[in-house]
Design a protein around this motif. Structure first.
Motif, PDB file in Angstrom:
ATOM      1  N   LEU A  64      60.658 -68.811   9.052  1.00 21.95           N
ATOM      2  CA  LEU A  64      61.287 -68.708   7.728  1.00 21.95           C
ATOM      3  C   LEU A  64      62.742 -68.236   7.787  1.00 21.95           C
ATOM      4  O   LEU A  64      63.569 -68.726   7.008  1.00 21.95           O
ATOM      5  N   PRO A  65      63.106 -67.314   8.686  1.00 27.64           N
ATOM      6  CA  PRO A  65      64.526 -66.957   8.779  1.00 27.64           C
ATOM      7  C   PRO A  65      65.420 -68.118   9.222  1.00 27.64           C
ATOM      8  O   PRO A  65      66.630 -68.075   9.010  1.00 27.64           O
ATOM      9  N   GLU A  66      64.834 -69.150   9.850  1.00 29.91           N
ATOM     10  CA  GLU A  66      65.623 -70.327  10.205  1.00 29.91           C
ATOM     11  C   GLU A  66      65.976 -71.148   8.970  1.00 29.91           C
ATOM     12  O   GLU A  66      66.962 -71.885   8.965  1.00 29.91           O
ATOM     13  N   ILE A  67      65.156 -71.031   7.922  1.00 28.13           N
ATOM     14  CA  ILE A  67      65.427 -71.756   6.682  1.00 28.13           C
ATOM     15  C   ILE A  67      66.321 -70.915   5.773  1.00 28.13           C
ATOM     16  O   ILE A  67      67.388 -71.359   5.338  1.00 28.13           O
ATOM     17  N   LEU A  68      65.872 -69.706   5.485  1.00 27.15           N
ATOM     18  CA  LEU A  68      66.660 -68.811   4.632  1.00 27.15           C
ATOM     19  C   LEU A  68      67.685 -68.091   5.500  1.00 27.15           C
ATOM     20  O   LEU A  68      67.522 -66.931   5.869  1.00 27.15           O
ATOM     21  N   VAL A 105      61.936 -66.178  -2.569  1.00 24.07           N
ATOM     22  CA  VAL A 105      61.800 -64.895  -1.884  1.00 24.07           C
ATOM     23  C   VAL A 105      60.636 -65.039  -0.907  1.00 24.07           C
ATOM     24  O   VAL A 105      59.501 -65.307  -1.324  1.00 24.07           O
ATOM     25  N   ALA A 106      60.898 -64.899   0.385  1.00 29.11           N
ATOM     26  CA  ALA A 106      59.893 -65.190   1.402  1.00 29.11           C
ATOM     27  C   ALA A 106      59.880 -64.129   2.488  1.00 29.11           C
ATOM     28  O   ALA A 106      60.835 -63.363   2.648  1.00 29.11           O
ATOM     29  N   SER A 107      58.796 -64.104   3.230  1.00 27.62           N
ATOM     30  CA  SER A 107      58.631 -63.130   4.305  1.00 27.62           C
ATOM     31  C   SER A 107      59.550 -63.431   5.479  1.00 27.62           C
ATOM     32  O   SER A 107      59.766 -64.596   5.835  1.00 27.62           O
ATOM     33  N   GLY A 167      57.508 -73.734   7.043  1.00 27.30           N
ATOM     34  CA  GLY A 167      57.536 -73.164   5.708  1.00 27.30           C
ATOM     35  C   GLY A 167      58.080 -74.150   4.697  1.00 27.30           C
ATOM     36  O   GLY A 167      59.119 -73.929   4.068  1.00 27.30           O
ATOM     37  N   ARG A 168      57.372 -75.237   4.526  1.00 24.89           N
ATOM     38  CA  ARG A 168      57.816 -76.317   3.650  1.00 24.89           C
ATOM     39  C   ARG A 168      57.977 -75.849   2.204  1.00 24.89           C
ATOM     40  O   ARG A 168      58.844 -76.337   1.481  1.00 24.89           O
ATOM     41  N   VAL A 169      57.133 -74.913   1.778  1.00 21.38           N
ATOM     42  CA  VAL A 169      57.220 -74.388   0.409  1.00 21.38           C
ATOM     43  C   VAL A 169      58.628 -73.884   0.105  1.00 21.38           C
ATOM     44  O   VAL A 169      59.142 -74.055  -1.001  1.00 21.38           O
ATOM     45  N   VAL A 203      62.462 -79.945  16.111  1.00 26.65           N
ATOM     46  CA  VAL A 203      63.008 -80.717  15.002  1.00 26.65           C
ATOM     47  C   VAL A 203      62.538 -80.077  13.703  1.00 26.65           C
ATOM     48  O   VAL A 203      61.340 -79.970  13.446  1.00 26.65           O
ATOM     49  N   HIS A 204      63.489 -79.648  12.885  1.00 24.27           N
ATOM     50  CA  HIS A 204      63.137 -79.068  11.598  1.00 24.27           C
ATOM     51  C   HIS A 204      62.525 -80.121  10.674  1.00 24.27           C
ATOM     52  O   HIS A 204      62.861 -81.299  10.730  1.00 24.27           O
ATOM     53  N   ASN A 205      61.656 -79.670   9.807  1.00 26.09           N
ATOM     54  CA  ASN A 205      61.067 -80.537   8.804  1.00 26.09           C
ATOM     55  C   ASN A 205      62.110 -80.880   7.747  1.00 26.09           C
ATOM     56  O   ASN A 205      63.204 -80.303   7.718  1.00 26.09           O
ATOM     57  N   ALA A 206      61.762 -81.790   6.845  1.00 26.32           N
ATOM     58  CA  ALA A 206      62.650 -82.183   5.755  1.00 26.32           C
ATOM     59  C   ALA A 206      61.813 -82.807   4.658  1.00 26.32           C
ATOM     60  O   ALA A 206      60.637 -83.128   4.861  1.00 26.32           O
TER      61      ALA A 206
END
Length: 227
Positions: free
Chosen positions: A143-147, A136-138, A122-124, A1-4
């Motif tokens: 993180l690729p699931e978010i960006l 801009v993130a690593s 990666g809540r930030v 479950v992804h965060n929100a």
């Protein structure tokens, strides 16, 4: 479950909010600002960001890096301090830990999250996007699931100062070159990480596991003399 994020916790901030918060934080009005907040540690990639910042300043001399350090009061990691010492003092500002990062988000143009850790989420990144700032993130962990999709262009290789600097410079002037980007970032979070869907998914997981555990629980209660 992804965060929100809870609705309203990290509100969108436009030009008026940007000007107001820069006055509050005593930051210059007419320079591009990159924000990095959290642990000022090597594992979070701050050393990589500081190394990249030398290149950013060569290309954009008035750019300002704002660091909000959750490790305030502790000794800065030697490698991070060494990178700070290489930078012109006027090229960055360090602020102490705070429970309210919204003013810093609104005062910034871009958020940097150069972590070297395989983040479980990666809540930030969500906080920056929903406030109307590109992040801009690593390219690591979740993180690729978010960006993803169109925002995948903001992912960079971990521990690569050159690539991080290139991507930051490319997006610093988004207000002029892509003025709709801020709203697009915020809308992306609303579409892909809605809070109501997050709660519903959590409830489904809890109900599912509760149903699985119920027979065992009855057995244990009977065996111990409880009903």
């Amino acid at each position: 479950v992804h965060n929100a994020l809870p609705p309203g916790a990290y509100p969108y901030g436009g030009e008026e909010a940007r000007a107001r918060t820069r006055r509050q934080l005593d930051l210059p009005q007419d320079v591009p600002v990159v924000l990095c907040y959290g642990q000022m540690s090597a594992e979070k990639g701050v050393g990589t960001l500081l190394a990249a910042w030398q290149r950013v300043r060569e290309l954009v001399p008035d750019a300002l890096l704002v660091l909000v350090d959750s490790l305030s009061g502790h000794r800065v990691v030697p490698d991070v301090q060494a990178e700070l010492d290489r930078l012109p003092p006027a090229s960055y500002r360090v602020f102490p830990a705070t429970t309210d990062v919204v003013p810093f988000l609104h005062a910034s143009d871009v958020i940097a999250f150069p972590t070297q850790l395989p983040e479980s989420f990666g809540r930030v990144v969500l906080e920056g996007l929903t406030s109307g700032r590109p992040v801009v993130a690593s390219r690591i962990g979740a993180l690729p699931e978010i960006l993803s999709g169109e925002l995948g262009r903001f992912l960079v290789t971990p521990r690569s100062p050159a690539e991080l600097a290139e991507r930051l410079v490319a997006v610093l002037d988004w207000r002029q070159t892509d003025p709709g980007l801020g709203r697009a970032c915020s809308a992306f979070v609303d579409e892909h990480f809605p809070f109501d869907a997050h709660l519903t998914a959590l409830e489904e997981v809890l109900h599912r596991h509760r149903a699985r555990r119920r027979p065992d629980a009855r057995h244990r209660n009977t065996a111990s003399g409880r009903s």
